[in-house]
Design an enzyme around this catalytic site. Structure first.
Site, short mmCIF file in Angstrom:
data_model
loop_
_atom_site.label_atom_id
_atom_site.label_comp_id
_atom_site.label_asym_id
_atom_site.label_seq_id
_atom_site.Cartn_x
_atom_site.Cartn_y
_atom_site.Cartn_z
N CYS A 1 33.18 30.79 52.28
CA CYS A 1 34.41 30.77 53.10
C CYS A 1 34.17 31.19 54.54
O CYS A 1 34.96 30.87 55.43
CB CYS A 1 35.46 31.69 52.49
SG CYS A 1 35.85 31.28 50.79
N HIS B 1 41.18 34.57 57.19
CA HIS B 1 40.87 33.64 56.11
C HIS B 1 42.05 33.61 55.14
O HIS B 1 42.57 34.66 54.76
CB HIS B 1 39.59 34.08 55.40
CG HIS B 1 39.29 33.30 54.16
ND1 HIS B 1 39.34 31.92 54.13
CD2 HIS B 1 38.97 33.70 52.90
CE1 HIS B 1 39.06 31.51 52.91
NE2 HIS B 1 38.83 32.56 52.14
N ASN C 1 43.51 28.41 49.12
CA ASN C 1 42.26 28.83 49.75
C ASN C 1 41.37 27.60 49.92
O ASN C 1 40.90 27.02 48.94
CB ASN C 1 41.59 29.87 48.84
CG ASN C 1 40.29 30.41 49.42
OD1 ASN C 1 39.75 29.86 50.37
ND2 ASN C 1 39.79 31.48 48.82
O1 UT7 Z 1 37.82 33.08 49.47
C1 UT7 Z 1 36.92 34.01 48.99
C2 UT7 Z 1 37.56 35.25 48.72
N1 UT7 Z 1 38.42 35.16 47.56
C3 UT7 Z 1 39.37 36.04 47.49
O2 UT7 Z 1 39.58 36.76 48.41
C4 UT7 Z 1 40.18 36.17 46.21
C5 UT7 Z 1 40.31 37.64 45.89
N2 UT7 Z 1 41.07 37.97 44.72
C6 UT7 Z 1 42.38 37.70 44.56
O3 UT7 Z 1 43.00 37.08 45.38
C7 UT7 Z 1 43.08 38.27 43.35
O4 UT7 Z 1 42.22 39.21 42.74
C8 UT7 Z 1 43.49 37.19 42.32
C9 UT7 Z 1 44.64 36.36 42.87
C10 UT7 Z 1 42.32 36.30 41.99
C11 UT7 Z 1 43.98 37.85 41.04
O5 UT7 Z 1 45.03 38.76 41.32
P1 UT7 Z 1 45.05 40.20 40.69
O6 UT7 Z 1 46.27 40.86 41.12
O7 UT7 Z 1 43.73 40.84 41.08
O8 UT7 Z 1 45.14 39.90 39.16
P2 UT7 Z 1 44.13 40.30 37.99
O9 UT7 Z 1 42.90 39.49 38.07
O10 UT7 Z 1 44.02 41.78 37.97
O11 UT7 Z 1 44.97 39.83 36.73
C12 UT7 Z 1 46.22 40.44 36.38
C13 UT7 Z 1 46.79 39.71 35.18
C14 UT7 Z 1 45.78 39.55 34.05
O12 UT7 Z 1 46.50 39.69 32.82
P3 UT7 Z 1 46.41 41.07 32.00
O13 UT7 Z 1 44.96 41.26 31.70
O14 UT7 Z 1 46.97 42.12 32.91
O15 UT7 Z 1 47.24 40.79 30.80
C15 UT7 Z 1 45.34 38.11 34.18
O16 UT7 Z 1 44.92 37.56 32.96
O17 UT7 Z 1 47.19 38.39 35.57
C16 UT7 Z 1 46.61 37.44 34.66
N3 UT7 Z 1 46.37 36.20 35.37
C17 UT7 Z 1 47.26 35.20 35.44
N4 UT7 Z 1 48.50 35.06 34.91
C18 UT7 Z 1 49.16 33.91 35.18
C19 UT7 Z 1 45.27 35.85 36.08
N5 UT7 Z 1 45.43 34.63 36.61
C20 UT7 Z 1 46.66 34.19 36.22
C21 UT7 Z 1 47.40 33.02 36.45
N6 UT7 Z 1 48.63 32.91 35.92
N7 UT7 Z 1 46.91 32.00 37.20
#
Ligand code: UT7
Length: 329
Positions: A114, A256, A286
């Site tokens: 990125c 970004h 993204n």
């Molecule tokens: O471009 C390069 C850099 N990339 C980034 O900067 C991305 C960085 N990371 C992020 O933006 C975030 O970490 C994410 C958007 C990827 C994830 O958000 P989060 O708040 O960190 O969520 P998480 O991974 O902690 O997941 C929370 C919950 C989980 O369920 P449980 O375990 O709490 O029951 C996931 O399974 O959300 C669930 N989950 C979803 N639910 C519905 C993860 N993805 C989804 C989804 N739809 N698409």
């Protein structure tokens, strides 16, 4: 920076096909509410079968060249920042050169995930310091939806396809933006947190073998999130301090576009008001290396880039790589 380079034209292009969060709900275990609140994304553009990164870059390049008021034949260099090239060989820059109908430029792909565009800005400025007569097309173009595991809801809802491009030279012209300074960094020890390993020498393709999940984007989102906020805010502070500035001197921050919560956290850490922070990820998701030049072209189209303004770019991506650049319009 001892010598400055100048940006003369901005362009962007996104494929016509749009995939909304509601479209995703039909084949992924996700929902619009989760995607909107956790990421800020509403929809993303996706390529059709056969539409390549070079197609997107070529269209963005045409807009940037027109904006700069020059023809493609004026280009001495074509730089394409991408981690989703058309092919391993030839590079995407050579394909773009051909699609623009020219020959003879130095044509090079660069991969800093990125951060590719901001890394490329440093490369371009270095090239203009070598020769005053250099005219560079610098683009960021990605088709990351071709490298997504559509069964992995943690990643497949996040990315979109697009390209952005600028024209760069050593010469200042009316309306050009000065690249005042750039700061870049990386930490390869964190490389496994965000990968598209498949097909490289670490996870090679094997003839007639099924394609494993490693061939697609894999990310430990929470870890990436923390590093992204800390790194982008930190490198912006370093750059501003080196230039005798504080965040209050910044007229527009273009970060970004990965996640609205990351963008807001960076703005908050830097103490830049939300009205001065550019956001368009709701419409594009993204787009990796395309994110910053796409945002720049979008900001220009919206009339947000006015003479005298100081614009701070900041980026973060796989590697990890990150960076910041200061522009003066
Ligand atoms: O471009 C390069 C850099 N990339 C980034 O900067 C991305 C960085 N990371 C992020 O933006 C975030 O970490 C994410 C958007 C990827 C994830 O958000 P989060 O708040 O960190 O969520 P998480 O991974 O902690 O997941 C929370 C919950 C989980 O369920 P449980 O375990 O709490 O029951 C996931 O399974 O959300 C669930 N989950 C979803 N639910 C519905 C993860 N993805 C989804 C989804 N739809 N698409």
């Amino acid at each position: 920076m001892t010598k400055h380079c100048y940006i003369h034209g901005f362009g962007s292009f996104a494929p016509a096909k749009v995939l909304t969060n509601h479209d995703l709900e039909k084949f992924v275990d996700t929902n619009d509410e989760w995607i909107r609140t956790r990421t800020g994304i509403e929809e993303r553009h996706v390529v059709e079968e056969g539409q390549c990164t070079s197609d997107l870059v070529t269209e963005a390049a045409k807009v940037a060249l027109a904006d700069a008021g020059i023809g493609a034949e004026a280009l001495t260099h074509i730089l394409v920042a991408t981690c989703t090239p058309d092919a391993y060989c030839p590079n995407t820059a050579c394909v773009v050169e051909d699609k623009l109908g020219i020959k003879g430029a130095m044509a090079l792909d660069m991969n800093a995930a990125c951060s590719g565009f901001v890394y490329g800005l440093q490369v371009a400025c270095g090239l203009t310091a070598v020769s005053e007569d250099t005219t560079i097309l610098l683009s960021g173009g990605e088709t990351l939806t071709t490298r997504l595991n559509w069964e992995d809801r943690n990643t497949c809802v996040l990315f979109g396809d697009a390209a952005g491009a600028v024209v760069i030279s050593a010469k200042q012209t009316p309306g050009s933006a000065k690249v005042v300074d750039i700061e870049l960094s990386s930490d390869g020890s964190l490389r496994d947190l965000l990968t598209i390993a498949g097909g490289g020498s670490s996870v090679p393709y094997k003839l007639n073998q099924p394609v494993p999940a490693e061939h697609f984007v894999m990310m430990q989102g929470r870890e990436v999130f923390k590093h992204a906020v800390r790194s982008m805010a930190g490198i912006c502070e370093t750059l501003l301090t080196r230039n005798g500035m504080t965040a209050s001197d910044v007229d527009l921050l273009i970060p970004h576009q990965a996640n609205i919560r990351i963008i807001e956290a960076v703005g908050k850490k830097l103490e830049i008001e939300s009205e001065k922070v550019f956001v368009n990820l709701n419409k594009f998701g993204n787009t990796s290396a395309a994110s910053i030049p796409l945002a720049l072209a979008d900001a220009k189209r919206q009339g947000l880039l006015k003479p005298g303004m100081r614009v701070l770019l900041t980026t973060f991506g796989g590697g990890f790589t990150w960076g910041s650049a200061l522009l003066e319009f």
